[in-house]
Design a protein around this motif. Structure first.
Motif, PDB file in Angstrom:
ATOM      1  N   ASN B 257      12.177  -0.398 -61.471  1.00 45.00           N
ATOM      2  CA  ASN B 257      12.574  -1.085 -60.230  1.00 45.00           C
ATOM      3  C   ASN B 257      13.245  -2.416 -60.531  1.00 45.00           C
ATOM      4  O   ASN B 257      14.255  -2.767 -59.931  1.00 45.00           O
ATOM      5  N   MET B 258      12.652  -3.150 -61.462  1.00 47.54           N
ATOM      6  CA  MET B 258      13.190  -4.486 -61.770  1.00 47.54           C
ATOM      7  C   MET B 258      14.566  -4.384 -62.418  1.00 47.54           C
ATOM      8  O   MET B 258      15.497  -5.094 -62.039  1.00 47.54           O
ATOM      9  N   ILE B 259      14.674  -3.490 -63.386  1.00 51.00           N
ATOM     10  CA  ILE B 259      15.938  -3.373 -64.105  1.00 51.00           C
ATOM     11  C   ILE B 259      17.044  -2.823 -63.201  1.00 51.00           C
ATOM     12  O   ILE B 259      18.220  -3.109 -63.389  1.00 51.00           O
ATOM     13  N   SER B 260      16.619  -2.072 -62.187  1.00 49.34           N
ATOM     14  CA  SER B 260      17.608  -1.543 -61.241  1.00 49.34           C
ATOM     15  C   SER B 260      18.078  -2.593 -60.246  1.00 49.34           C
ATOM     16  O   SER B 260      18.898  -2.311 -59.378  1.00 49.34           O
ATOM     17  N   GLY B 261      17.527  -3.811 -60.345  1.00 53.11           N
ATOM     18  CA  GLY B 261      17.974  -4.902 -59.481  1.00 53.11           C
ATOM     19  C   GLY B 261      17.318  -4.890 -58.110  1.00 53.11           C
ATOM     20  O   GLY B 261      17.826  -5.497 -57.169  1.00 53.11           O
ATOM     21  N   HIS B 262      16.182  -4.213 -58.026  1.00 54.78           N
ATOM     22  CA  HIS B 262      15.500  -4.160 -56.729  1.00 54.78           C
ATOM     23  C   HIS B 262      14.646  -5.403 -56.502  1.00 54.78           C
ATOM     24  O   HIS B 262      14.309  -6.126 -57.438  1.00 54.78           O
ATOM     25  N   THR B 263      14.311  -5.595 -55.256  1.00 53.03           N
ATOM     26  CA  THR B 263      13.371  -6.644 -54.877  1.00 53.03           C
ATOM     27  C   THR B 263      12.148  -5.944 -54.293  1.00 53.03           C
ATOM     28  O   THR B 263      12.303  -4.992 -53.530  1.00 53.03           O
ATOM     29  N   GLY B 264      10.985  -6.418 -54.657  1.00 57.35           N
ATOM     30  CA  GLY B 264       9.801  -5.751 -54.114  1.00 57.35           C
ATOM     31  C   GLY B 264       8.504  -6.348 -54.590  1.00 57.35           C
ATOM     32  O   GLY B 264       8.484  -7.359 -55.315  1.00 57.35           O
ATOM     33  N   THR B 265       7.445  -5.708 -54.162  1.00 53.94           N
ATOM     34  CA  THR B 265       6.084  -6.123 -54.540  1.00 53.94           C
ATOM     35  C   THR B 265       5.297  -4.861 -54.867  1.00 53.94           C
ATOM     36  O   THR B 265       5.365  -3.896 -54.103  1.00 53.94           O
ATOM     37  N   ILE B 266       4.600  -4.881 -55.975  1.00 51.75           N
ATOM     38  CA  ILE B 266       3.792  -3.719 -56.356  1.00 51.75           C
ATOM     39  C   ILE B 266       2.422  -4.215 -56.808  1.00 51.75           C
ATOM     40  O   ILE B 266       2.319  -5.198 -57.531  1.00 51.75           O
ATOM     41  N   ARG B 267       1.409  -3.512 -56.349  1.00 51.35           N
ATOM     42  CA  ARG B 267       0.052  -3.827 -56.809  1.00 51.35           C
ATOM     43  C   ARG B 267      -0.228  -2.903 -57.978  1.00 51.35           C
ATOM     44  O   ARG B 267      -0.024  -1.687 -57.872  1.00 51.35           O
ATOM     45  N   PHE B 268      -0.670  -3.434 -59.085  1.00 50.88           N
ATOM     46  CA  PHE B 268      -0.845  -2.585 -60.268  1.00 50.88           C
ATOM     47  C   PHE B 268      -1.968  -3.127 -61.158  1.00 50.88           C
ATOM     48  O   PHE B 268      -2.484  -4.227 -60.940  1.00 50.88           O
ATOM     49  N   ASN B 269      -2.305  -2.290 -62.123  1.00 54.85           N
ATOM     50  CA  ASN B 269      -3.353  -2.673 -63.073  1.00 54.85           C
ATOM     51  C   ASN B 269      -2.689  -3.367 -64.260  1.00 54.85           C
ATOM     52  O   ASN B 269      -2.022  -2.733 -65.057  1.00 54.85           O
ATOM     53  N   ASN B 270      -2.868  -4.674 -64.318  1.00 54.30           N
ATOM     54  CA  ASN B 270      -2.243  -5.439 -65.379  1.00 54.30           C
ATOM     55  C   ASN B 270      -3.274  -5.721 -66.467  1.00 54.30           C
ATOM     56  O   ASN B 270      -4.094  -6.622 -66.342  1.00 54.30           O
ATOM     57  N   GLU B 271      -3.260  -4.914 -67.499  1.00 56.87           N
ATOM     58  CA  GLU B 271      -4.206  -5.057 -68.602  1.00 56.87           C
ATOM     59  C   GLU B 271      -5.641  -5.112 -68.082  1.00 56.87           C
ATOM     60  O   GLU B 271      -6.425  -5.976 -68.457  1.00 56.87           O
ATOM     61  N   GLY B 272      -5.946  -4.197 -67.187  1.00 60.07           N
ATOM     62  CA  GLY B 272      -7.310  -4.088 -66.670  1.00 60.07           C
ATOM     63  C   GLY B 272      -7.607  -4.984 -65.494  1.00 60.07           C
ATOM     64  O   GLY B 272      -8.721  -4.974 -64.978  1.00 60.07           O
ATOM     65  N   GLU B 273      -6.614  -5.748 -65.064  1.00 61.42           N
ATOM     66  CA  GLU B 273      -6.850  -6.662 -63.953  1.00 61.42           C
ATOM     67  C   GLU B 273      -5.993  -6.255 -62.762  1.00 61.42           C
ATOM     68  O   GLU B 273      -4.782  -6.068 -62.899  1.00 61.42           O
ATOM     69  N   ASP B 274      -6.640  -6.104 -61.616  1.00 64.35           N
ATOM     70  CA  ASP B 274      -5.923  -5.750 -60.392  1.00 64.35           C
ATOM     71  C   ASP B 274      -4.981  -6.904 -60.042  1.00 64.35           C
ATOM     72  O   ASP B 274      -5.421  -8.023 -59.786  1.00 64.35           O
TER      73      ASP B 274
END
Lengths: 311, 642
Positions: B257-274
């Protein structure tokens, strides 16, 4: 006590006197591709053979052969096709060790490619260090009507779509494309070995003159390097740590994930027909096959004898 | 499942109150939390994206100034192409007048100037606050194969290179803007470049921290980290290599998404942290700007507010429980006192003092009701006492009357007349203390006079008439020998004294024990049964007359039959056949006849008892609703005269 100290000082003195300086130039900047040499250096295998090996990396636009030619380096690594091309062109080269027995070259494209014929009129990015001579050899041998675009390295030229096709190695740029978010479809890649271009790749080369003058040194270097590679095969994680130290020392931009993948692929390419023990010598069959695949029937290169090229 | 057992009303009500309060509070908290969380996330998205957009615009503007500066110099360069050795002045001026630009070059195509080498590249660069220049190009610096030269040349348009480390220029991270120069025929003859340091941008991005513990990243066109709080990732790793190494599909999606030049918000598991990642693009250069923030941080205010509310609620709930318990306990003290009072009242202490109530609420109403109940109970008990005394007296009198009435009847035993030629047995069971049924008999020489009757109505009036009828029968028999005359006399006497229109059904009979002649006069009574020695059972169908006490001059008729020895005459009142069971069905003649049939050979005593048992079984414990009388006479042997 005084005798002991004197003995140690003398031993160190004669050891330094005895250690022969060798400048070794790999084909590229520090990376897992050369893990065996780093291991041999780090673990003291060269030292045990009485060698004082210094690694001299080529500049980004430099070809190791240039360094060998101008005497800046004693021992280099080259791909077999390059070496044969230099040799056919009158170059002074001897293969003293063959580390890779399989071909890693892959053509990747923005559009589907199934065979060489679809490359017609395409712009193909190739590494700058490949000589015009070898490129012309390939072009004429495989009847390719393409435009070679030389570039220094990386995958930016391909990702920016400045070229249609890019030549990559399976152990380096191929992985890098994935790391840059490029989805590699099987339809958009062509392994050169699948098209008959199944030449072995990396080998260790010296000039004939250097070999004649330093046969023992070269043999010792080869012996220690083989030990290094065998150790790497048995100790991949430790080998990666040694590679990583070398990368940091040379401030090369890369990451451990990439280097791990590269090492795995390099070790795969070394394994010729699952031979046991591993072969670190270019055999006659490989040599003759390479000539057949590289040169036209009446080309000068076809006259190169195995014994003149491989020691 | 075990039900909770509470020992007191106060505990139960307090628990119910607190449970209900907890349920309501939980529902409110869930709604509050859900609503607030959405609001806070929306706010975080809006706030962070606002900052990211500002930052992206800031970067883009600065890059645009570089592009503009290079483009604006194009005409000067073209004006001075004839003086290649003076081109450095243009470049020097460009570097000097633009703070962002640390170096600028014009790299010409191969052999553009015949008098020069194959390579000709003029380069001006900043060094120690001075701008210097030099000529570059050659086998050691083969710029024809470099990205910044080759890509714009092949694309034929402007190109921002992928950022790179300038090893020779102070280890700066740099990027190069390449601007292809074309001659009047549209043929490319050189690439005009401006190198800029990314230090300024990376510092800006590194300091972009919308939330504590959040960090910002700047990604290159192909996903390389240009900023990251983990310095070792910068220019070494791409967001894709990180995703591939960790096997995180989420991160890979984010990266695309980022490399495609999109704008947005995503909730994800970042190294075990919500976590949340907010991202937007930097148009033109193809970079992407992102901010990664742990969800806990964004929702920290909500968590702490919720935590405080819950703590306050728990304290409040405890206080509520304690206060509710105490208040209810206090409110229910009068109830406990009332309980004591009621207990005393129920024990007979009707004058027991009720607890004092000072309030004017339901307790006061309860007090009034209790007081009224207490007075009513006392009055009722007083009246009950009087009534009971009266009833006892009446019952006593009735008992005496019963004894007198029963005393008027012959003794209940088999009577043997003249050498046991006749035996008889009778039973009378009044429905109340005294009844209106009667039976009697009298023996005169060889003749047995008997009577059975039923005075209409029950109770004392009927019993009095029964007594009169009984004593009249015994008075009349010695001098009046015909049953019909006896009945006529009894009728006359009944009519004379009958002011209450009470009538009596009866059968008066005489059995001549010498001849077996049986004469009967039936005044509206149930027809007797005749159980003959041959086993035949029949109803004695003599002429039916009206009951006595109705018409004074009625001419009663009698009939005679002759019976064999061994024959039993069974007489009864309607209390037998009209006995009812639980479903109000009558016992009936048919059922009576069946019992008689089964017991036809029994003595009068056993015969009557068999009928009594059958009736008891039929009524199944129900009280009799009418007087019941049976008289059985068995004509047995020949009579011996005295």
């Amino acid at each position: 006590m005084r005798y002991h100290v004197l003995s140690i000082v003398l031993l160190l003195f004669f050891e330094n006197i005895a250690a022969q300086k060798i400048i070794f130039t790999p084909q590229w900047t520090a990376q897992s591709q050369f893990a065996g040499y780093y291991a041999a250096l780090k673990l003291g295998y060269y030292k045990e053979e009485g060698l004082d090996v210094e690694i001299l990396y080529p500049a980004i636009s430099e070809n190791p052969y240039q360094l060998l030619e101008n005497g800046k380096s004693n021992i280099i690594t080259l791909n077999l096709d390059q070496a044969l091309a230099y040799k056919a062109n009158g170059g002074d080269l001897l293969n003293v060790m063959q580390t890779s027995h399989l071909n890693s070259l892959i053509l990747v494209s923005h559009t589907p490619i199934k065979e060489f014929s679809v490359l017609k009129k395409k712009k193909i990015a190739v590494w700058n260090y490949l000589s015009d001579y070898i490129l012309e050899l390939i072009k004429s041998k495989y009847n390719l009507d393409v435009q070679w675009i030389k570039f220094n390295g990386g995958v930016n030229i391909f990702l920016s779509k400045a070229v249609d096709v890019c030549l990559v190695s399976s152990f380096n740029e191929f992985n890098k494309l994935s790391e840059c978010g490029f989805d590699i479809s099987k339809n958009n890649m062509l392994k050169l070995s699948d098209c008959g271009y199944d030449l072995p790749e990396e080998g260790v080369y010296v000039s004939e003159k250097y070999y004649e003058d330093n046969k023992v040194l070269v043999d010792s270097f080869v012996k220690a390097s083989i030990r290094g590679w065998l150790w790497v095969r048995q100790n991949r994680e430790e080998a990666l740590a040694i590679v990583w130290d070398e990368i940091k020392r040379n401030k090369v931009a890369t990451n451990k994930y990439h280097e791990r993948n590269m090492l795995d692929e390099i070790l795969r390419l070394q394994n010729y027909k699952n031979s046991n023990p591993l072969q670190f010598k270019l055999n006659v069959k490989e040599f003759e096959n390479a000539k057949m695949k590289l040169f036209m029937p009446k080309a000068i290169g076809m006259a190169i004898k195995y014994g003149e090229f491989v020691k | 499942m075990t039900r909770l057992k509470f020992k007191s009303f106060a505990t139960r009500l307090s628990v119910y109150t607190i449970v209900f309060t907890i349920i309501i509070f939980t529902l409110i908290m869930v709604i509050f939390y859900t609503y607030s969380r959405e609001r806070m996330i929306k706010h975080a998205v809006s706030h962070t994206h606002s900052l990211l957009n500002n930052m992206a615009t800031q970067i883009e503007n600065k890059l645009n100034t570089v592009e503009d500066a290079v483009v604006n110099c194009e005409w000067i360069v073209k004006e001075n192409l004839s003086k290649p050795d003076s081109l450095y002045r243009i470049l020097t001026s460009l570097v000097e007048t633009n703070d962002l630009i640390v170096g600028s070059s014009i790299a010409f195509e191969s052999d553009y100037y015949p008098e020069k080498d194959k390579y000709f590249m003029v380069y001006a660069f900043r060094e120690n606050d001075n701008v210097k220049h030099k000529i570059l190009g050659g086998k050691e610096y083969d710029y024809f194969c470099m990205d910044w030269y080759q890509i714009p040349k092949l694309l034929g348009k402007n190109y921002w290179s992928e950022p790179y480390y300038d090893r020779g220029g102070g280890n700066m991270m740099m990027t190069t803007f390449s601007y292809p120069l074309f001659d009047r025929h549209g043929k490319l003859f050189a690439i005009f470049t401006a190198d800029i340091s990314l230090e300024h941008f990376t510092t800006l991005v590194e300091h972009l921290e919308p939330y504590k513990s959040s960090y910002s990243v700047l990604l290159s066109r192909y996903g390389y980290y240009l900023t990251h709080y983990k310095k070792e990732k910068i220019m070494n790793e791409t967001i894709f290599s990180e995703a591939l190494e960790t096997g995180s599909v989420e991160t890979e999606d984010i990266a695309r998404n980022m490399i495609s030049g999109h704008t947005g918000t995503i909730r994800f598991n970042n190294e075990g942290e919500d976590s949340f990642i907010f991202y937007t693009s930097v148009p033109g250069v193809g970079w992407s700007l992102g901010n990664i923030c742990p969800a806990d941080v964004i929702l920290d205010d909500l968590y702490s507010t919720s935590r405080n509310i819950i703590i306050l609620f728990i304290i409040g709930a405890v206080l509520l429980f304690v206060s509710t318990f105490n208040v209810i306990k206090k409110l229910t003290v009068p109830l406990e006192n009332f309980t004591d009072s009621v207990r005393r009242i129920s024990a007979g202490d009707f004058n027991s003092e009720l607890p004092e109530i000072k309030s004017h609420d339901e307790m006061c109403t309860l007090y009034d009701s209790f007081a009224q109940m207490q007075v009513s109970l006392a009055k009722y008990m007083k009246e009950l006492k009087v009534t009971t005394q009266k009833k006892e007296r009446i019952e006593s009198e009735l008992n005496i009357a019963r004894k007198i009435q029963m005393g008027m009847l012959p003794v209940l035993s088999e009577e043997v007349i003249n050498g046991s030629s006749v035996s008889l047995y009778a039973v009378l069971q009044p429905a109340k203390e005294v009844g209106g049924d009667l039976y009697n008999y009298y023996i005169d020489n060889n003749k047995l006079y008997f009577i059975i009757g039923d005075v209409s109505g029950k109770g004392v009036p009927a019993s009095l008439l029964m007594a009169i009828t009984c004593s009249s029968f015994r008075m009349l028999v010695p001098r009046v020998h015909s049953p019909q005359e006896i009945v006529k006399d009894l009728n006359r006497m009944a009519c004379e004294s009958n002011k209450s229109n009470i009538f009596t059904t009866l059968v008066v009979g005489v059995l001549d024990t010498a001849t077996g002649e049986l004469t009967l006069c039936n005044a509206g009574h149930n027809k007797p049964f005749l159980l003959e020695s041959s086993g035949k059972i029949s109803v004695i169908s003599v002429q039916q007359n009206i009951p006595i006490g109705i018409f004074e001059d009625y001419d009663y008729k009698q009939e005679s039959i002759c019976i064999d020895r061994g024959t039993t005459i069974f007489l009864y009142t309607d209390g037998v056949t009209e006995a009812e069971n639980e479903i109000n069905q009558l016992y009936g003649e048919k059922r009576l006849k069946e019992v008689l049939e089964k017991n036809k050979n029994q003595s009068p005593y056993d015969l009557i008892n068999a009928v009594l048992i059958s009736l008891a079984y039929y009524k199944n414990g129900l009280e009799a609703n009418d007087d019941l009388t049976m008289l059985a006479i068995n004509y047995k042997n020949s009579i011996k005269n005295d």
